[in-house]
Design a protein around this motif. Structure first.
Motif, mmCIF file in Angstrom:
data_model
loop_
_atom_site.group_PDB
_atom_site.id
_atom_site.type_symbol
_atom_site.label_atom_id
_atom_site.label_comp_id
_atom_site.label_asym_id
_atom_site.label_seq_id
_atom_site.Cartn_x
_atom_site.Cartn_y
_atom_site.Cartn_z
ATOM 1 N N ARG A 36 0.833 -1.202 0.000
ATOM 2 C CA ARG A 36 0.000 0.000 0.000
ATOM 3 C C ARG A 36 0.867 1.251 0.000
ATOM 4 O O ARG A 36 0.988 1.941 0.993
ATOM 5 N N ILE A 37 1.514 1.517 -1.132
ATOM 6 C CA ILE A 37 2.318 2.724 -1.227
ATOM 7 C C ILE A 37 1.544 3.772 -2.007
ATOM 8 O O ILE A 37 0.700 3.447 -2.832
ATOM 9 N N ARG A 38 1.840 5.011 -1.740
ATOM 10 C CA ARG A 38 1.143 6.105 -2.414
ATOM 11 C C ARG A 38 1.954 6.544 -3.626
ATOM 12 O O ARG A 38 3.148 6.737 -3.550
ATOM 13 N N PHE A 39 1.267 6.680 -4.734
ATOM 14 C CA PHE A 39 1.886 7.202 -5.937
ATOM 15 C C PHE A 39 1.550 8.676 -6.059
ATOM 16 O O PHE A 39 0.492 9.132 -5.657
ATOM 17 N N SER A 40 2.452 9.405 -6.665
ATOM 18 C CA SER A 40 2.189 10.814 -6.878
ATOM 19 C C SER A 40 1.105 10.973 -7.946
ATOM 20 O O SER A 40 0.890 10.096 -8.778
ATOM 21 N N SER A 41 0.443 12.105 -7.918
ATOM 22 C CA SER A 41 -0.614 12.341 -8.903
ATOM 23 C C SER A 41 -0.030 12.446 -10.310
ATOM 24 O O SER A 41 -0.743 12.231 -11.291
ATOM 25 N N GLN A 42 1.269 12.762 -10.419
ATOM 26 C CA GLN A 42 1.912 12.821 -11.734
ATOM 27 C C GLN A 42 1.856 11.457 -12.433
ATOM 28 O O GLN A 42 1.728 11.372 -13.642
ATOM 29 N N PHE A 43 1.962 10.377 -11.649
ATOM 30 C CA PHE A 43 1.903 9.035 -12.224
ATOM 31 C C PHE A 43 0.577 8.826 -12.935
ATOM 32 O O PHE A 43 0.536 8.350 -14.062
#
Length: 130
Positions: free
Chosen positions: A49-56
């Protein structure tokens, strides 16, 4: 109706025979990593459960949008002779719209993935000064 039932019975019988043979003839052992999910030979650690940046997600959406637009342009190229000048003007307007949207996204920073290049150059020039 009965041929379908016979066919279904044969299929189920074969599936049961194959599973039974693989269980009877297969190896039965337990190792330390048997219960772990296989990830290319790398032992997993931490949470998934890692967070990705919105850029991804923005890059993913831009890829899908431009991929679909490529499909439209290729389909136009295939039907080029049948569409004539009317099709040419339509795809030309479509490409102009694509360029306008790309410039808009570029100006709003949708394609900025890393640190600001101008800021890095200014810092580098300050570093070179005595």
């Amino acid at each position: 109706m009965w041929p379908l039932l016979v066919y279904g019975g044969i299929v189920l019988g074969l599936v049961a025979a194959i599973l039974g043979l693989s269980y009877a003839l297969g190896q039965h052992h337990t190792a330390r990593a048997m219960g772990e999910p296989y990830e290319g030979g790398i032992v997993g650690e931490g949470t998934a459960r890692i967070r990705f940046s919105s850029q991804f997600y923005l890059v993913a959406m831009l890829f899908v949008i431009f991929d679909i637009e490529t499909i439209f342009i290729v389909s136009w190229a295939i039907a080029f002779k049948e569409l004539g000048w009317y099709g040419y003007s339509g795809v030309l307007a479509f490409i102009v719209l694509l360029v306008v949207v790309l410039i808009y996204e570029w100006r709003n920073g949708a394609l900025d993935f890393g640190p600001d290049g101008q800021r890095i150059l200014r810092a580098y020039k300050r570093m070179l000064r005595p």
